[in-house]
Design a protein around this motif. Structure first.
Motif, PDB file in Angstrom:
ATOM      1  N   GLN A 231      37.231  -3.961  52.343  1.00  0.00           N
ATOM      2  CA  GLN A 231      38.678  -3.901  52.258  1.00  0.00           C
ATOM      3  C   GLN A 231      39.303  -5.282  52.366  1.00  0.00           C
ATOM      4  O   GLN A 231      38.952  -6.070  53.243  1.00  0.00           O
ATOM      5  CB  GLN A 231      39.250  -2.982  53.340  1.00  0.00           C
ATOM      6  CG  GLN A 231      38.913  -1.529  53.103  1.00  0.00           C
ATOM      7  CD  GLN A 231      39.622  -0.613  54.068  1.00  0.00           C
ATOM      8  OE1 GLN A 231      39.736  -0.894  55.250  1.00  0.00           O
ATOM      9  NE2 GLN A 231      40.089   0.518  53.549  1.00  0.00           N
TER      10      GLN A 231
ATOM     11  N   LYS B  11      42.466  -6.054  53.111  1.00  0.00           N
ATOM     12  CA  LYS B  11      43.391  -6.229  54.232  1.00  0.00           C
ATOM     13  C   LYS B  11      42.675  -6.389  55.565  1.00  0.00           C
ATOM     14  O   LYS B  11      43.029  -7.241  56.369  1.00  0.00           O
ATOM     15  CB  LYS B  11      44.351  -5.031  54.297  1.00  0.00           C
ATOM     16  CG  LYS B  11      45.380  -5.130  55.402  1.00  0.00           C
ATOM     17  CD  LYS B  11      46.345  -3.956  55.359  1.00  0.00           C
ATOM     18  CE  LYS B  11      47.341  -4.024  56.502  1.00  0.00           C
ATOM     19  NZ  LYS B  11      48.275  -2.885  56.465  1.00  0.00           N
ATOM     20  N   THR B  12      41.652  -5.563  55.812  1.00  0.00           N
ATOM     21  CA  THR B  12      41.014  -5.536  57.129  1.00  0.00           C
ATOM     22  C   THR B  12      39.640  -6.190  57.172  1.00  0.00           C
ATOM     23  O   THR B  12      39.135  -6.479  58.245  1.00  0.00           O
ATOM     24  CB  THR B  12      40.856  -4.082  57.608  1.00  0.00           C
ATOM     25  OG1 THR B  12      39.952  -3.407  56.717  1.00  0.00           O
ATOM     26  CG2 THR B  12      42.192  -3.367  57.671  1.00  0.00           C
TER      27      THR B  12
ATOM     28  N   ALA C  78      37.066  -4.557  56.546  1.00  0.00           N
ATOM     29  CA  ALA C  78      36.136  -3.469  56.865  1.00  0.00           C
ATOM     30  C   ALA C  78      35.240  -3.197  55.661  1.00  0.00           C
ATOM     31  O   ALA C  78      35.699  -3.181  54.517  1.00  0.00           O
ATOM     32  CB  ALA C  78      36.907  -2.206  57.234  1.00  0.00           C
TER      33      ALA C  78
ATOM     34  N   HIS D  97      40.814   3.372  58.032  1.00  0.00           N
ATOM     35  CA  HIS D  97      41.785   3.179  59.107  1.00  0.00           C
ATOM     36  C   HIS D  97      41.046   2.872  60.407  1.00  0.00           C
ATOM     37  O   HIS D  97      40.198   3.647  60.836  1.00  0.00           O
ATOM     38  CB  HIS D  97      42.637   4.439  59.309  1.00  0.00           C
ATOM     39  CG  HIS D  97      43.713   4.594  58.295  1.00  0.00           C
ATOM     40  ND1 HIS D  97      43.548   5.354  57.155  1.00  0.00           N
ATOM     41  CD2 HIS D  97      44.963   4.089  58.249  1.00  0.00           C
ATOM     42  CE1 HIS D  97      44.663   5.310  56.451  1.00  0.00           C
ATOM     43  NE2 HIS D  97      45.534   4.545  57.083  1.00  0.00           N
ATOM     44  N   ALA D  98      41.371   1.741  61.020  1.00  0.00           N
ATOM     45  CA  ALA D  98      40.748   1.363  62.287  1.00  0.00           C
ATOM     46  C   ALA D  98      41.427   2.089  63.442  1.00  0.00           C
ATOM     47  O   ALA D  98      40.792   2.449  64.421  1.00  0.00           O
ATOM     48  CB  ALA D  98      40.837  -0.145  62.489  1.00  0.00           C
ATOM     49  N   SER D  99      42.723   2.295  63.313  1.00  0.00           N
ATOM     50  CA  SER D  99      43.498   2.976  64.341  1.00  0.00           C
ATOM     51  C   SER D  99      43.799   4.384  63.865  1.00  0.00           C
ATOM     52  O   SER D  99      44.190   4.592  62.706  1.00  0.00           O
ATOM     53  CB  SER D  99      44.812   2.228  64.589  1.00  0.00           C
ATOM     54  OG  SER D  99      45.734   3.064  65.238  1.00  0.00           O
TER      55      SER D  99
END
Length: 176
Positions: A33, A35-36, A38, A121-123
């Motif tokens: 990803q 953005k993150t 990941a 999603h991490a959160s």
């Protein structure tokens, strides 16, 4: 192709516009990803597999501009918005399809952690916002199914009293 990638991977536009055949191994999309950072391994849904198999493979990315080059993020968003409008889907957007992917997974009975394994999603906070309505309905249906099949459990006596009182009230009204 763009619609299918967004809906069946749950990824952001920036990740979808970078996806290509080189990211597929053993029936899964390997995504890092933007953005993150990941790194995800997303099993390819059969519908998406069929769309990918039918698409030409003459570019590094699945989704290309009219000239055959890769999209930039904002240009993709404008193009996708235009395509949705032309298709009579004014309620669709690239980000909306990310949410829809999460909601559809929730409706299929996936846990928040399973959905997060797809969307990255991490959160769980944002994921819960995406899936709240689907979870509410699924949980309410499960609760109602349990209440219909319960017998001899705590709460049955209360339910019997309520039903008896309702029957008494109905009789009083009809006898007037």
């Amino acid at each position: 192709m763009a619609l299918a990638l967004l809906l069946y991977t749950g990824q952001r536009r920036g990740d979808v516009i970078r996806m290509g055949a080189q990211h597929i191994r053993n029936g899964a999309l390997y995504v890092k990803q933007e953005k993150t950072g990941a790194e995800l391994i997303i099993p390819i849904h059969p519908t998406l597999a069929a769309i990918i198999a039918a698409a030409p493979r003459d570019h590094l990315t699945f989704v290309t501009t009219r000239l055959g080059g890769p999209f930039q993020g904002s240009a993709f968003s404008r193009w996708f918005r235009n395509q949705c409008d032309r298709a009579g889907l004014p309620h669709c957007s690239a980000h909306g399809l990310r949410k829809a992917a999460a909601r559809r997974l929730a409706e299929a009975g996936c846990t928040a952690h399973e959905i997060g394994a797809i969307t990255g999603h991490a959160s769980l906070t944002e994921l819960v916002r995406y899936t709240r309505a689907a979870d509410q309905r699924r949980l309410a249906e499960a609760a109602m199914t349990k209440s219909r099949t319960s017998s001899g459990k705590p709460g049955d006596e209360f339910a019997k009293k309520v039903e008896k009182q309702l029957q008494i009230n109905v009789k009083k009204r009809t006898s007037r």
